[in-house]
Motif scaffolding. Structure first.
Motif, mmCIF file in Angstrom:
data_model
loop_
_atom_site.group_PDB
_atom_site.id
_atom_site.type_symbol
_atom_site.label_atom_id
_atom_site.label_comp_id
_atom_site.label_asym_id
_atom_site.label_seq_id
_atom_site.Cartn_x
_atom_site.Cartn_y
_atom_site.Cartn_z
ATOM 1 N N GLU A 188 0.841 -1.201 0.000
ATOM 2 C CA GLU A 188 0.000 0.000 0.000
ATOM 3 C C GLU A 188 0.872 1.245 0.000
ATOM 4 O O GLU A 188 1.809 1.353 0.787
ATOM 5 C CB GLU A 188 -0.913 0.000 1.219
ATOM 6 N N LEU A 189 0.543 2.151 -0.895
ATOM 7 C CA LEU A 189 1.249 3.427 -0.975
ATOM 8 C C LEU A 189 0.387 4.520 -0.356
ATOM 9 O O LEU A 189 -0.707 4.801 -0.831
ATOM 10 C CB LEU A 189 1.557 3.761 -2.438
ATOM 11 N N GLN A 190 0.882 5.103 0.717
ATOM 12 C CA GLN A 190 0.191 6.191 1.399
ATOM 13 C C GLN A 190 0.939 7.501 1.153
ATOM 14 O O GLN A 190 2.108 7.502 0.758
ATOM 15 C CB GLN A 190 0.095 5.910 2.901
ATOM 16 N N MET A 191 0.261 8.603 1.428
ATOM 17 C CA MET A 191 0.879 9.905 1.215
ATOM 18 C C MET A 191 2.163 10.040 2.034
ATOM 19 O O MET A 191 3.154 10.618 1.566
ATOM 20 C CB MET A 191 -0.102 11.023 1.603
ATOM 21 N N ARG A 192 2.174 9.505 3.223
ATOM 22 C CA ARG A 192 3.357 9.624 4.069
ATOM 23 C C ARG A 192 4.550 8.857 3.488
ATOM 24 O O ARG A 192 5.694 9.183 3.773
ATOM 25 C CB ARG A 192 3.056 9.155 5.492
ATOM 26 N N ASP A 193 4.296 7.830 2.683
ATOM 27 C CA ASP A 193 5.384 7.097 2.042
ATOM 28 C C ASP A 193 6.057 7.963 0.980
ATOM 29 O O ASP A 193 7.290 8.008 0.878
ATOM 30 C CB ASP A 193 4.859 5.805 1.415
ATOM 31 N N ALA A 194 5.239 8.637 0.174
ATOM 32 C CA ALA A 194 5.775 9.542 -0.846
ATOM 33 C C ALA A 194 6.523 10.702 -0.185
ATOM 34 O O ALA A 194 7.570 11.146 -0.671
ATOM 35 C CB ALA A 194 4.647 10.075 -1.723
ATOM 36 N N ALA A 195 5.989 11.180 0.951
ATOM 37 C CA ALA A 195 6.654 12.261 1.682
ATOM 38 C C ALA A 195 7.995 11.790 2.237
ATOM 39 O O ALA A 195 8.989 12.526 2.205
ATOM 40 C CB ALA A 195 5.750 12.750 2.814
ATOM 41 N N LEU A 196 8.024 10.566 2.730
ATOM 42 C CA LEU A 196 9.276 10.023 3.267
ATOM 43 C C LEU A 196 10.324 9.905 2.173
ATOM 44 O O LEU A 196 11.496 10.239 2.385
ATOM 45 C CB LEU A 196 9.020 8.654 3.905
ATOM 46 N N LEU A 197 9.915 9.451 1.011
ATOM 47 C CA LEU A 197 10.849 9.335 -0.112
ATOM 48 C C LEU A 197 11.470 10.694 -0.438
ATOM 49 O O LEU A 197 12.690 10.804 -0.598
ATOM 50 C CB LEU A 197 10.115 8.776 -1.340
ATOM 51 N N ALA A 198 10.629 11.715 -0.536
ATOM 52 C CA ALA A 198 11.136 13.056 -0.840
ATOM 53 C C ALA A 198 12.043 13.567 0.276
ATOM 54 O O ALA A 198 13.102 14.156 0.021
ATOM 55 C CB ALA A 198 9.968 14.021 -1.058
ATOM 56 N N ALA A 199 11.644 13.322 1.509
ATOM 57 C CA ALA A 199 12.422 13.800 2.649
ATOM 58 C C ALA A 199 13.794 13.133 2.712
ATOM 59 O O ALA A 199 14.817 13.786 2.952
ATOM 60 C CB ALA A 199 11.659 13.540 3.947
ATOM 61 N N ILE A 204 7.665 1.986 -3.534
ATOM 62 C CA ILE A 204 7.821 2.884 -2.382
ATOM 63 C C ILE A 204 6.715 2.728 -1.341
ATOM 64 O O ILE A 204 6.673 3.478 -0.370
ATOM 65 C CB ILE A 204 7.929 4.361 -2.821
ATOM 66 N N GLY A 205 5.822 1.752 -1.564
ATOM 67 C CA GLY A 205 4.803 1.473 -0.555
ATOM 68 C C GLY A 205 5.333 0.476 0.469
ATOM 69 O O GLY A 205 6.488 0.054 0.403
ATOM 70 N N PHE A 206 4.485 0.092 1.413
ATOM 71 C CA PHE A 206 4.903 -0.842 2.462
ATOM 72 C C PHE A 206 3.874 -1.951 2.626
ATOM 73 O O PHE A 206 2.690 -1.774 2.339
ATOM 74 C CB PHE A 206 5.089 -0.109 3.792
ATOM 75 N N GLU A 207 4.355 -3.084 3.114
ATOM 76 C CA GLU A 207 3.475 -4.232 3.342
ATOM 77 C C GLU A 207 2.596 -4.019 4.562
ATOM 78 O O GLU A 207 1.480 -4.529 4.629
ATOM 79 C CB GLU A 207 4.304 -5.501 3.538
ATOM 80 N N ASN A 208 3.108 -3.274 5.533
ATOM 81 C CA ASN A 208 2.365 -3.050 6.775
ATOM 82 C C ASN A 208 2.890 -1.799 7.474
ATOM 83 O O ASN A 208 3.943 -1.250 7.110
ATOM 84 C CB ASN A 208 2.467 -4.273 7.697
ATOM 85 N N ASP A 209 2.161 -1.371 8.487
ATOM 86 C CA ASP A 209 2.534 -0.149 9.201
ATOM 87 C C ASP A 209 3.786 -0.326 10.050
ATOM 88 O O ASP A 209 4.476 0.649 10.348
ATOM 89 C CB ASP A 209 1.374 0.317 10.091
ATOM 90 N N THR A 210 4.072 -1.555 10.447
ATOM 91 C CA THR A 210 5.272 -1.799 11.249
ATOM 92 C C THR A 210 6.522 -1.414 10.460
ATOM 93 O O THR A 210 7.391 -0.683 10.948
ATOM 94 C CB THR A 210 5.358 -3.274 11.673
ATOM 95 N N LYS A 211 6.617 -1.892 9.214
ATOM 96 C CA LYS A 211 7.761 -1.561 8.372
ATOM 97 C C LYS A 211 7.774 -0.071 8.019
ATOM 98 O O LYS A 211 8.836 0.548 7.933
ATOM 99 C CB LYS A 211 7.740 -2.409 7.107
ATOM 100 N N ARG A 212 6.592 0.467 7.828
ATOM 101 C CA ARG A 212 6.476 1.895 7.493
ATOM 102 C C ARG A 212 6.974 2.747 8.671
ATOM 103 O O ARG A 212 7.772 3.680 8.485
ATOM 104 C CB ARG A 212 5.020 2.220 7.180
#
Length: 204
Positions: free
Chosen positions: A134-145, A178-186
């Motif tokens: 799952e790709l969430q907005m915070r994942d895209a933000a993390l990539l940019a950051a 750039i998504g994650f399998e679960n919130d733990t990894k995220r």
């Protein structure tokens, strides 16, 4: 050129259709050739600059794609406005803004990007080998950051060095990349980023 000048005027009310028509002109091969020509480049860039800086929110997605294609810093002005706008109707506007900042931005953009590290808006999902990414907005933000902070993107995401040298759209919109399998990894990835930023700050 006249249409582009009108579209680039901050004092005129231009329809979305007209904006899109003008922006499409900059995607045509003739315009790409002009942007590559030493004699024509600067007038064309000045024209495109006016259009991008005065684009409406509705046409901003297309404008940012073009800004990235031509590496126009004016795209950052639009991207920063979108990132600061909490009332945007669609997630893809903010995602495109993050992509633009990823490519053209600087460390000065980190505070605004970091505000999105808790944004759980879902951008997309993909299932592969019975695993949902799952790709969430915070994942895209993390990539940019991560990129703007000068950290190694490959340590956080399944992105290759070759991909990072190319068009960011190839991986920026891919849940598998750039998504994650679960919130733990995220959450672990976000914590590593914040710990790295804290350590860097303490060294100053």
């Amino acid at each position: 050129a006249a249409i582009a000048l009108v579209t680039g005027s901050p004092t005129l009310d231009v329809s979305l259709g007209t904006e899109q028509t003008v922006l499409n002109l900059f995607l045509q091969q003739s315009m790409r050739s002009a942007m590559s020509d030493e004699k024509q480049r600067e007038p064309c860039k000045a024209l495109l600059s006016r259009v991008i800086q005065n684009v409406s929110v509705e046409a901003s997605y297309q404008a940012l794609r073009i800004a990235m294609d031509y590496e126009m810093p004016e795209g950052l002005t639009v991207a920063r406005k979108l990132l600061a706008d909490d009332a945007l109707p669609h997630t893809h506007f903010k995602q495109m803004a993050l992509m633009t900042v990823f490519k053209l931005g600087t460390k000065e953009d980190l505070p605004q990007i970091e505000k999105l590290l808790d944004n759980k808006q879902v951008i997309g999902r993909v299932q592969m080998n019975k695993v949902i990414h799952e790709l969430q907005m915070r994942d895209a933000a993390l990539l940019a950051a991560v990129k703007l902070a000068g950290l190694k993107v490959e340590d956080y995401f399944a992105v290759t060095t070759d991909q990072l040298q190319g068009n960011p759209q190839a991986f920026f919109m891919n849940p598998r990349t750039i998504g994650f399998e679960n919130d733990t990894k995220r959450d672990e990835a976000v914590k590593r980023y914040r710990d790295a930023q804290t350590a860097a700050s303490e060294k100053k």
